[in-house]
Design a protein around this motif. Structure first.
Motif, PDB file in Angstrom:
ATOM      1  N   UNK B  75     -30.158 -39.494  19.828  1.00  0.00           N
ATOM      2  CA  UNK B  75     -30.709 -38.382  20.616  1.00  0.00           C
ATOM      3  C   UNK B  75     -29.975 -38.187  21.939  1.00  0.00           C
ATOM      4  N   UNK B  76     -29.948 -36.939  22.368  1.00  0.00           N
ATOM      5  CA  UNK B  76     -29.335 -36.572  23.652  1.00  0.00           C
ATOM      6  C   UNK B  76     -30.429 -36.039  24.567  1.00  0.00           C
ATOM      7  N   UNK B  77     -30.554 -36.648  25.739  1.00  0.00           N
ATOM      8  CA  UNK B  77     -31.605 -36.257  26.684  1.00  0.00           C
ATOM      9  C   UNK B  77     -31.026 -35.503  27.866  1.00  0.00           C
ATOM     10  N   UNK B  78     -31.627 -34.356  28.136  1.00  0.00           N
ATOM     11  CA  UNK B  78     -31.318 -33.633  29.366  1.00  0.00           C
ATOM     12  C   UNK B  78     -32.405 -33.989  30.363  1.00  0.00           C
ATOM     13  N   UNK B  79     -32.024 -34.558  31.481  1.00  0.00           N
ATOM     14  CA  UNK B  79     -32.990 -35.130  32.408  1.00  0.00           C
ATOM     15  C   UNK B  79     -33.662 -34.059  33.255  1.00  0.00           C
ATOM     16  N   UNK B  80     -32.879 -33.116  33.762  1.00  0.00           N
ATOM     17  CA  UNK B  80     -33.374 -32.023  34.592  1.00  0.00           C
ATOM     18  C   UNK B  80     -32.441 -30.843  34.350  1.00  0.00           C
ATOM     19  N   UNK B  81     -32.851 -29.954  33.456  1.00  0.00           N
ATOM     20  CA  UNK B  81     -31.932 -28.922  32.968  1.00  0.00           C
ATOM     21  C   UNK B  81     -31.453 -28.004  34.088  1.00  0.00           C
ATOM     22  N   UNK B  82     -30.178 -27.619  33.981  1.00  0.00           N
ATOM     23  CA  UNK B  82     -29.560 -26.696  34.924  1.00  0.00           C
ATOM     24  C   UNK B  82     -28.915 -25.563  34.140  1.00  0.00           C
ATOM     25  N   UNK B  83     -28.784 -24.371  34.749  1.00  0.00           N
ATOM     26  CA  UNK B  83     -28.134 -23.254  34.030  1.00  0.00           C
ATOM     27  C   UNK B  83     -26.740 -23.605  33.506  1.00  0.00           C
ATOM     28  N   UNK B  84     -26.039 -24.530  34.198  1.00  0.00           N
ATOM     29  CA  UNK B  84     -24.693 -24.916  33.748  1.00  0.00           C
ATOM     30  C   UNK B  84     -24.721 -25.674  32.421  1.00  0.00           C
ATOM     31  N   UNK B  85     -25.903 -26.078  31.983  1.00  0.00           N
ATOM     32  CA  UNK B  85     -26.023 -26.771  30.711  1.00  0.00           C
ATOM     33  C   UNK B  85     -26.326 -25.815  29.555  1.00  0.00           C
ATOM     34  N   UNK B  86     -26.360 -24.540  29.832  1.00  0.00           N
ATOM     35  CA  UNK B  86     -26.452 -23.543  28.765  1.00  0.00           C
ATOM     36  C   UNK B  86     -25.190 -23.651  27.912  1.00  0.00           C
ATOM     37  N   UNK B  87     -25.378 -23.920  26.626  1.00  0.00           N
ATOM     38  CA  UNK B  87     -24.235 -24.204  25.770  1.00  0.00           C
ATOM     39  C   UNK B  87     -24.726 -24.357  24.332  1.00  0.00           C
ATOM     40  N   UNK B  88     -23.784 -24.572  23.437  1.00  0.00           N
ATOM     41  CA  UNK B  88     -24.110 -24.973  22.077  1.00  0.00           C
ATOM     42  C   UNK B  88     -23.723 -26.440  21.941  1.00  0.00           C
ATOM     43  N   UNK B  89     -24.662 -27.236  21.459  1.00  0.00           N
ATOM     44  CA  UNK B  89     -24.461 -28.676  21.378  1.00  0.00           C
ATOM     45  C   UNK B  89     -24.296 -29.096  19.922  1.00  0.00           C
ATOM     46  N   UNK B  90     -23.252 -29.875  19.682  1.00  0.00           N
ATOM     47  CA  UNK B  90     -22.984 -30.382  18.340  1.00  0.00           C
ATOM     48  C   UNK B  90     -23.006 -31.904  18.351  1.00  0.00           C
ATOM     49  N   UNK B  91     -23.647 -32.437  17.335  1.00  0.00           N
ATOM     50  CA  UNK B  91     -23.611 -33.870  17.066  1.00  0.00           C
ATOM     51  C   UNK B  91     -22.641 -34.094  15.906  1.00  0.00           C
ATOM     52  N   UNK B  92     -21.936 -35.212  15.931  1.00  0.00           N
ATOM     53  CA  UNK B  92     -20.988 -35.526  14.864  1.00  0.00           C
ATOM     54  C   UNK B  92     -21.062 -37.008  14.542  1.00  0.00           C
ATOM     55  N   UNK B  93     -20.670 -37.356  13.324  1.00  0.00           N
ATOM     56  CA  UNK B  93     -20.618 -38.764  12.955  1.00  0.00           C
ATOM     57  C   UNK B  93     -19.404 -39.016  12.078  1.00  0.00           C
ATOM     58  N   UNK B  94     -18.965 -40.262  12.060  1.00  0.00           N
ATOM     59  CA  UNK B  94     -17.866 -40.650  11.180  1.00  0.00           C
ATOM     60  C   UNK B  94     -17.928 -42.149  10.942  1.00  0.00           C
ATOM     61  N   UNK B  95     -17.224 -42.578   9.880  1.00  0.00           N
ATOM     62  CA  UNK B  95     -17.167 -43.999   9.578  1.00  0.00           C
ATOM     63  C   UNK B  95     -15.880 -44.578  10.150  1.00  0.00           C
ATOM     64  N   UNK B  96     -15.796 -45.889  10.163  1.00  0.00           N
ATOM     65  CA  UNK B  96     -14.540 -46.515  10.554  1.00  0.00           C
ATOM     66  C   UNK B  96     -13.569 -46.398   9.378  1.00  0.00           C
ATOM     67  N   UNK B  97     -12.267 -46.516   9.563  1.00  0.00           N
ATOM     68  CA  UNK B  97     -11.628 -46.696  10.851  1.00  0.00           C
ATOM     69  C   UNK B  97     -11.510 -45.409  11.649  1.00  0.00           C
ATOM     70  N   UNK B  98     -10.793 -45.493  12.708  1.00  0.00           N
ATOM     71  CA  UNK B  98     -10.762 -44.444  13.710  1.00  0.00           C
ATOM     72  C   UNK B  98     -10.277 -43.114  13.185  1.00  0.00           C
ATOM     73  N   UNK B  99      -9.451 -43.115  12.167  1.00  0.00           N
ATOM     74  CA  UNK B  99      -8.841 -41.846  11.759  1.00  0.00           C
ATOM     75  C   UNK B  99      -9.683 -41.080  10.745  1.00  0.00           C
ATOM     76  N   UNK B 100     -10.852 -41.568  10.450  1.00  0.00           N
ATOM     77  CA  UNK B 100     -11.725 -40.829   9.535  1.00  0.00           C
ATOM     78  C   UNK B 100     -12.173 -39.530  10.180  1.00  0.00           C
ATOM     79  N   UNK B 101     -12.306 -38.491   9.342  1.00  0.00           N
ATOM     80  CA  UNK B 101     -12.764 -37.209   9.870  1.00  0.00           C
ATOM     81  C   UNK B 101     -14.224 -37.283  10.290  1.00  0.00           C
ATOM     82  N   UNK B 102     -14.581 -36.415  11.242  1.00  0.00           N
ATOM     83  CA  UNK B 102     -15.955 -36.370  11.719  1.00  0.00           C
ATOM     84  C   UNK B 102     -16.731 -35.294  10.972  1.00  0.00           C
ATOM     85  N   UNK B 103     -18.009 -35.572  10.756  1.00  0.00           N
ATOM     86  CA  UNK B 103     -18.930 -34.631  10.125  1.00  0.00           C
ATOM     87  C   UNK B 103     -19.836 -34.073  11.213  1.00  0.00           C
TER      88      UNK B 103
END
Lengths: 113, 113
Positions: B75-103
């Motif tokens: 989870x991602x927590x916004x502590x005290x929202x500000x107009x500058x945080x207006x955006x689209x937020x994406x979460x991604x995951x991947x397996x090891x090793x480092x060069x695996x593509x992200x989902x």
């Protein structure tokens, strides 16, 4: 610090013509290079990657990319564009010492029928 | 597999409010990350995690907190929202090793007024 540049905000191409979307990068070590595509109101989807080996990498939907170490470039190509290829394309890089991806600003590809 | 899921899809906050953006993956991936996408700036890394109990800051961490108590959730927590945080937020995951593509998840569109 690693960085990625996509010099074109938008690329326009006619359906059936070849397309190229440009990307140059800067990293301190050996690069891992990726292309992702984003369709409207969707998350990013992986297209292809370069880790090591052949400089020409083939990916999904007929796309390929050429790694050029001397020019620090990783341009995305397709021999014959489709209208359905119209989307936002992102180049990304990580080096062997870091886990995080650095993305370019994106290039909007518009394929006209 | 559901892949990477994010909730909510849309959210409007008033300045100063707090909230948590949820992200879950069912692929048993070790690596998870949060990005924000702003026009003309590509995706910028906020925080990432290389496993349960391990998190680190990305490029733009200020105003955001994360924790990783399980492999599945980040989870991602916004502590005290500000107009500058207006955006689209994406979460991604991947397996090891480092060069695996992200989902990537489908994104959360956040507006702070």
């Amino acid at each position: 610090a690693q960085s990625v540049a996509q010099p074109e905000d938008q690329v326009n191409v006619a359906e059936g013509n070849p397309l190229t979307v440009k990307c140059t990068y800067s990293v301190s070590g050996n690069p891992y290079l990726f292309w992702y595509v984003q369709y409207p109101n969707r998350g990013l989807q992986f297209l292809l990657k370069y880790i090591t080996g052949d400089n020409l990498v083939k990916g999904s939907y007929g796309f390929e990319a050429e790694f050029n170490k001397s020019q620090t470039s990783f341009h995305l190509k397709k021999p014959s564009a489709l209208v359905s290829d119209s989307a936002l394309y992102f180049c990304a890089v990580s080096d062997t010492g870091r886990r995080a991806l650095t993305f370019g600003s994106g290039t909007r590809l518009q394929v006209q029928p | 597999n559901a892949g990477v899921t994010q909730t909510p899809k849309f959210q409007v906050l008033k300045t100063g409010q707090s909230m948590t953006l949820q992200c879950a993956q069912d692929m048993n991936h070790e690596y998870m990350s949060w990005y924000r996408q702003d026009p003309g700036m590509g995706l910028r890394l906020i925080h990432y995690s290389v496993g349960a109990g391990i998190t680190d800051q990305g490029e733009v961490p200020n105003g955001y907190n994360v924790s990783r108590s399980t492999t599945e959730d980040f989870p991602l927590r916004l502590l005290s929202a500000a107009p500058s945080q207006t955006s689209v937020y994406f979460c991604a995951s991947s397996s090891e090793p480092q060069w695996r593509e992200q989902y990537f998840g489908p994104g959360t569109r956040l507006t702070v007024t």
